[in-house]
Design a protein around this motif. Structure first.
Motif, short mmCIF file in Angstrom:
data_model
loop_
_atom_site.label_atom_id
_atom_site.label_comp_id
_atom_site.label_asym_id
_atom_site.label_seq_id
_atom_site.Cartn_x
_atom_site.Cartn_y
_atom_site.Cartn_z
N THR A 26 -0.68 2.33 -1.23
CA THR A 26 -1.68 1.39 -1.76
C THR A 26 -3.02 1.60 -1.08
OG1 THR A 26 -0.01 -0.28 -2.28
CG2 THR A 26 -2.28 -1.04 -2.05
N GLU A 30 -6.46 2.66 -2.88
CA GLU A 30 -7.62 1.77 -2.79
C GLU A 30 -8.83 2.51 -2.25
OE1 GLU A 30 -5.47 -2.60 -2.18
OE2 GLU A 30 -6.19 -1.46 -0.44
N SER A 33 -10.59 4.02 -4.90
CA SER A 33 -11.05 3.04 -5.89
C SER A 33 -10.27 3.12 -7.20
CB SER A 33 -12.56 3.23 -6.17
OG SER A 33 -13.31 3.08 -4.98
N ALA A 37 -3.90 -0.38 -7.69
CA ALA A 37 -3.38 0.46 -6.61
C ALA A 37 -1.96 0.06 -6.22
CB ALA A 37 -4.29 0.39 -5.39
#
Length: 323
Positions: A26, A30, A33, A37
């Motif tokens: 995750t 992230e 972007s 996610a």
């Protein structure tokens, strides 16, 4: 050897937890972007864990197996590990079956008088090799479609002592790392037939990871040249600085020896060719280990020993960079 296996296991132990792995992935997504996610990490976490587990098993088996079959085990180990690494930057892998191919090829039949160091490997348009280069290291354009084994082996700093013994020549110079800079003997400029300014331009061309501080510029005197860095290059993305397993840095002395590929990709190419040879060129492979003719065997044995120890470390460094 047992201590090395224990250390390798310890490095990857956190990824045996699905909750930790989901958080890890995750975070990776992230940072890029990517939308949703958490959902993406839910779909990729088990594949990531299983690829790492299989890669570790191959490496562990290689460390205790006869050298005659080590290339196959090490190659399949790096394939599995690379797939796990790709998932940290490409949650949709594999999008199609073409990406599942190895992505490289070699001459199937070896001619009489074949010499491994002179052999070539060709990069294909599709497959894991180019996909991992693009996604993991942002290499968009290959410097060449073909690579010689001898040129590839020179990209591994731990091979240089053997080259020195076998050829009676030093193919690289040691580099001293100081705060935010590298220091190298000024003889490098003579070896490369470059001025300090020309060497600076050369480094900018090699500067795929933006580590060279061009604003400060290179400083030189009669004894050394100082290269300012924005950050210290890591083990897994070192070109043109070649990093040994002990963390020491080196640079090749001939311009034609430079190769911008990261070391993980170098191991992939060499192991692919060796794995093909030991599977499909049994007669040549068997004679290599028993008649001691030529110079291939010392280089191959040294490379396999280094690869066995260094590949897990390269993978570990890459994954740590994602934390």
């Amino acid at each position: 050897m047992i201590e090395r296996v224990i250390l390798m296991n310890q490095a990857f132990i956190p990824f045996e937890s699905i909750s930790y792995t989901k958080r890890f992935l995750t975070n990776c997504y992230e940072k890029q972007s990517l939308t949703q996610a958490k959902t993406l990490s839910y779909h990729t976490s088990y594949s990531f864990i299983y690829h790492l587990q299989q890669g570790r098993l191959y490496f562990q088996q290689a460390s205790s197996s006869p050298i005659e079959i080590q290339p196959m085990l090490l190659f399949y180990g790096i394939v599995q590990m690379l797939k796990a690494c790709v998932l940290t930057v490409d949650p949709y892998y594999p999008e199609n079956s073409a990406i599942l191919a190895h992505g490289v090829t070699t001459r199937k039949r070896k001619k009489q008088g074949y010499r491994f160091l002179d052999d070539e490997i060709k990069v294909q348009k599709n497959g894991l090799f180019l996909h991992s280069l693009s996604k993991m290291f942002h290499v968009k354009q290959m410097p060449s479609e073909k690579f010689k084994m001898n040129a590839l082996m020179k990209q591994i700093a731990d091979m240089h002592p053997l080259y020195s013994t076998m050829t009676n020549q030093e193919i690289s110079l040691p580099i001293t790392y100081r705060s935010q800079s590298f220091s190298i003997s000024s003889t490098l400029l003579d070896d490369l037939h470059m001025t300090a300014n020309r060497f600076g331009l050369f480094l900018e061309q090699q500067n795929q990871n933006r580590w060279f501080n061009r604003q400060v510029g290179i400083q030189s005197n009669k004894h050394s040249i100082t290269i300012p860095l924005l950050f210290k290059p890591t083990l897994y993305q070192s070109p043109p600085w070649l990093t040994s397993i002990n963390g020491d840095h080196y640079i090749l002395r001939k311009r034609e020896d430079f190769c911008p590929l990261p070391e993980l990709s170098i191991h992939y190419l060499l192991l692919y060719n060796l794995s093909m040879i030991c599977r499909y060129e049994a007669e040549w492979w068997g004679e290599l280990h028993h008649n001691f003719e030529g110079e291939d065997l010392p280089y191959i044995k040294q490379f396999l020993s280094i690869s066995n120890k260094k590949l897990p470390l390269l993978i570990e460094h890459y994954l740590r960079s994602k934390e």
